[in-house]
Design a protein around this motif. Structure first.
Motif, PDB file in Angstrom:
ATOM      1  N   ILE A 122       1.022  34.622 -23.377  1.00  0.00           N
ATOM      2  CA  ILE A 122       1.936  33.581 -22.889  1.00  0.00           C
ATOM      3  C   ILE A 122       2.055  33.677 -21.366  1.00  0.00           C
ATOM      4  N   ILE A 123       2.311  34.906 -20.862  1.00  0.00           N
ATOM      5  CA  ILE A 123       2.511  35.080 -19.423  1.00  0.00           C
ATOM      6  C   ILE A 123       1.249  34.661 -18.660  1.00  0.00           C
TER       7      ILE A 123
ATOM      8  N   PHE B 269       6.480  31.210 -32.397  1.00  0.00           N
ATOM      9  CA  PHE B 269       5.863  31.495 -31.100  1.00  0.00           C
ATOM     10  C   PHE B 269       4.360  31.697 -31.215  1.00  0.00           C
TER      11      PHE B 269
ATOM     12  N   PRO C 171       3.368  46.163 -33.019  1.00  0.00           N
ATOM     13  CA  PRO C 171       3.679  46.076 -31.586  1.00  0.00           C
ATOM     14  C   PRO C 171       2.493  45.561 -30.771  1.00  0.00           C
TER      15      PRO C 171
ATOM     16  N   LEU D  13       2.434  41.830 -30.984  1.00  0.00           N
ATOM     17  CA  LEU D  13       3.529  41.282 -30.175  1.00  0.00           C
ATOM     18  C   LEU D  13       3.173  41.344 -28.696  1.00  0.00           C
ATOM     19  N   MET D  14       2.598  42.496 -28.299  1.00  0.00           N
ATOM     20  CA  MET D  14       2.213  42.693 -26.897  1.00  0.00           C
ATOM     21  C   MET D  14       1.154  41.665 -26.495  1.00  0.00           C
TER      22      MET D  14
ATOM     23  N   GLY E 109       2.684  38.235 -26.172  1.00  0.00           N
ATOM     24  CA  GLY E 109       3.491  38.168 -24.961  1.00  0.00           C
ATOM     25  C   GLY E 109       2.644  38.044 -23.715  1.00  0.00           C
ATOM     26  N   LEU E 110       1.622  38.912 -23.612  1.00  0.00           N
ATOM     27  CA  LEU E 110       0.765  38.874 -22.426  1.00  0.00           C
ATOM     28  C   LEU E 110       0.022  37.541 -22.331  1.00  0.00           C
TER      29      LEU E 110
END
Lengths: 305, 369
Positions: free
Chosen positions: B339-340, B283, B329, B332-333, B336-337
């Motif tokens: 991608i969104i 990812f 974390p 990862l955060m 994730g953010l």
């Protein structure tokens, strides 16, 4: 023989967890039309929600199937929390997107990471346990059938059966259920028939995530709790959904039962001399999933609804 | 995006180049000021280039052909493990093979796996391909983790030589200084600058070679068919193209590039272990590709730098200020953010493909505005 009975009993417990996860995943797949990679982490969110709630309600008196009543209250809290977060995510992240199902799929990976990172940030990455004393196997079953089943296992299977039964009643006997089935079957037709499909989608998120959360809580109860449990089980849940046939709730149940059983029957391979260790249980599930995709892409129950 | 300004750099390109240049200058100042070890800077740049390779590999599959491959980590890992198993002195199967030969070993392993994974999955619908490829990548990771007798299992492989270790001159330049302390996070700090430079030259050659190769095939009739398949597979079928064969070729080429990155990783970090194959690696590369711009090789460059900035920046941030959230974390955060936000705000990425598809001849005369 007793060994096989033992594997089947383990399989029933594990299947219950997979079924709870796969129903929600299948609902999202059919109604919102994308593969939701955040579903596993929704399970984790529910498990942590129940963990926090259990700190508050754990002292409640009484017990049911060897678990304190406070646990069941915490289970409901975890389910409600996961449902609320899923609805919020839907409104804040998925709905405003102007993209296709692949864009939604990729976005859901981002959502999964945000969920997991938040949990890791708050609770750390250590293993946690619900503070419930583990009791030994039920003596009656151990003596008569030589099978070790704890009250906890029974509680998981019974609770899952109650939840799945309620969903079945909802889908078959209520107007809301009929609307949901209509929307899953053909959203456009449902909309022109006067069904408010946007509300149905919200209900679908609530039900799917609440069931997923229950699966997460039971998974944490069955083994242990850490931020990766949900993502770890996600692919097995996907396997169950695909084997059962995407979009079919009853197919998801059947697929969950099948994949859960296969997962827990893996040690049998070693017992009969095939050198495949239990570490390969998820791998076997994935391979079966790919095989089903190739041979029968609509799943073994693809024509049921 | 008018057709006329294809020869000039767009304002966005200038902005990105300026930003990267600015960061480069800052890093250089940090080196001169003694804050940043030069060997570490070289390591960072090499790592960015490695992610660039991975992104270019995924670009062939997702950017050109629309194949959702979630098994990037498996091909990267096979390249890394293939090379490590042949060269490492701790290898349970062979070991002490020359890295140049091992390079081909890693690539061969990845090619075989690409055909094995691609054959059943490339016939599937897009979203099924995503799930199936992620599942099969996990099978590869579980295999490497459990088959101790072949892969050394969870311990990982140490004692891997540098890529140039057995070369006549280059080997003598770097070899005596190598500390074989595989596994510890900061061992590369102790590598001398010359080793870092050689690594950078190596990955630079890989990136340049792959870039030129991709640019050539992307503009070829083969590349055009692949883009047609991405846009409308039925149309390509109607035109008599064997779409499965084209998809398979794209899948294998992309996987080979990912394995090449894996081979380089082995000889950069000198340690490989099963966590290198975790889905998060996949990812990271996806973020790099969609951030840079799907199908854009310049975008892959930007994506590679961003990933390394997230990976290493969070580590430094954690050392510098007390954060309420740990580096893992936080990483990862951020991923994730990102991608969104990308899908929401700029689904085409920051540097979407513009001139990649046009032969240079066709642009002559259109240049200066």
């Amino acid at each position: 023989m007793a060994q096989i009975l033992q594997y089947l009993a383990n399989g029933l417990v594990y299947s219950s967890i997979i079924i709870l996860g796969s129903i929600g995943l299948s609902l999202v797949y059919s109604i919102a039309d994308f593969a939701n990679f955040a579903h596993g982490d929704t399970m984790t969110v529910g498990a942590y929600g129940a963990f926090v709630a259990f700190g508050l309600f754990g002292g409640m008196g009484g017990s049911l199937l060897g678990l304190p009543l406070g646990f069941y209250v915490s289970l409901l809290v975890g389910m409600a929390l996961a449902a609320a977060i899923a609805v919020l995510t839907h409104l804040a992240v998925y709905e405003p997107l102007d993209t296709d199902s692949i864009g939604l799929l990729i976005t859901s990976i981002g959502v999964a990471f945000v969920y997991r990172a938040s949990l890791m940030g708050v609770f750390g990455t250590d293993f946690l346990q619900y503070d419930i004393t583990r009791s030994g196997p039920i003596p009656f079953l151990l003596e008569n059938f030589d099978v070790a089943i704890t009250q906890r296992d029974v509680a998981i299977v019974v609770s899952a059966a109650v939840l799945v039964g309620s969903l079945h009643f909802l889908l078959q006997r209520t107007t809301l259920g009929r609307k949901m089935r209509a929307t899953a079957d053909n959203p456009d037709l449902a909309r022109v028939s006067g069904i408010r499909t946007d509300r149905v989608i919200l209900v679908m998120w609530v039900i799917g995530s609440a069931l997923a959360a229950a699966g997460g809580v039971f998974l944490a109860l069955y083994s242990q709790l850490d931020p990766r449990i949900g993502f770890g089980i996600l692919l097995v849940v996907f396997a169950a959904v695909i084997v059962g046939g995407i979009g079919s709730v009853y197919g998801a149940m059947l697929g969950g039962l099948l994949i859960g059983m296969i997962h827990e029957l893996t040690p049998l391979l070693g017992d009969v001399g095939i050198p495949i260790g239990t570490a390969y249980a998820p791998a076997i599930a994935f391979v079966i999933m790919v095989a089903v995709l190739l041979v029968k892409p609509r799943g073994i129950a693809g024509d049921l609804t | 995006m008018s057709a006329l300004d294809v020869g000039a750099f767009s304002a966005r390109e200038k902005g990105v180049a300026g930003l990267l240049g600015g960061i480069g200058v800052l890093l250089l100042i940090a080196v001169v000021a003694g804050v940043l070890a030069p060997a570490y800077l070289l390591y960072l740049v090499s790592l960015s280039a490695m992610y660039m390779l991975l992104s270019m590999g995924l670009n062939v599959q997702w950017g050109y052909g629309g194949l959702i491959n979630f098994s990037v980590a498996a091909f990267f890992g096979l390249g890394a493990y293939g090379s490590a198993l042949l060269t490492a002195n701790s290898s349970p199967i062979s070991g002490n093979v020359s890295p140049v030969i091992a390079l081909f070993g890693g690539l061969l392993l990845a090619a075989v796996l690409a055909v094995l994974i691609g054959y059943p999955t490339l016939k599937l619908r897009d979203d099924y391909l995503a799930i199936a490829s992620l599942g099969l990548a996990e099978v590869v990771r579980i295999f490497i983790l459990n088959e101790n007798q072949w892969t050394a299992g969870s311990a990982g492989l140490t004692g891997i030589p540098l890529f140039f270790a057995d070369w006549p001159v280059l080997g003598d330049l770097s070899y005596p200084y190598v500390f074989q302390v595989g596994g510890t996070a900061l061992f590369y700090m102790r590598q001398p600058v010359i080793t870092g430079l050689l690594n950078l030259v190596l990955v630079g050659a890989f990136v340049a070679g792959v870039y030129l190769f991709l640019r050539r095939i992307h503009r070829s009739p083969w590349g055009r068919v692949l883009r047609t398949i991405k846009t409308d597979e039925d149309l390509a079928e109607t035109l008599g193209k064997d779409t499965f064969a084209f998809k398979m070729q794209a899948f294998v080429i992309g996987s080979l590039i990912m394995a090449l990155a894996g081979v380089f990783y082995t000889h950069l970090v000198l340690y490989v272990s099963p966590p290198d194959l975790q889905p998060i690696t996949t990812f990271y590369v996806w973020v790099a590709v969609i951030l840079g711009g799907t199908g854009s090789d310049r975008g892959a460059m930007l994506g590679g730098f961003t990933i390394v900035a997230i990976q290493q920046g969070t580590r430094f941030l954690n050392d510098a200020v007390q954060l309420p959230i740990g580096p893992a974390p936080l990483r990862l955060m951020l991923v994730g953010l990102l991608i969104i936000l990308i899908v929401r705000l700029r689904p085409e990425g920051i540097l979407p493909p513009e001139r990649e598809l046009i032969w240079p001849d066709a642009m002559r005369g259109d240049g200066d505005e």
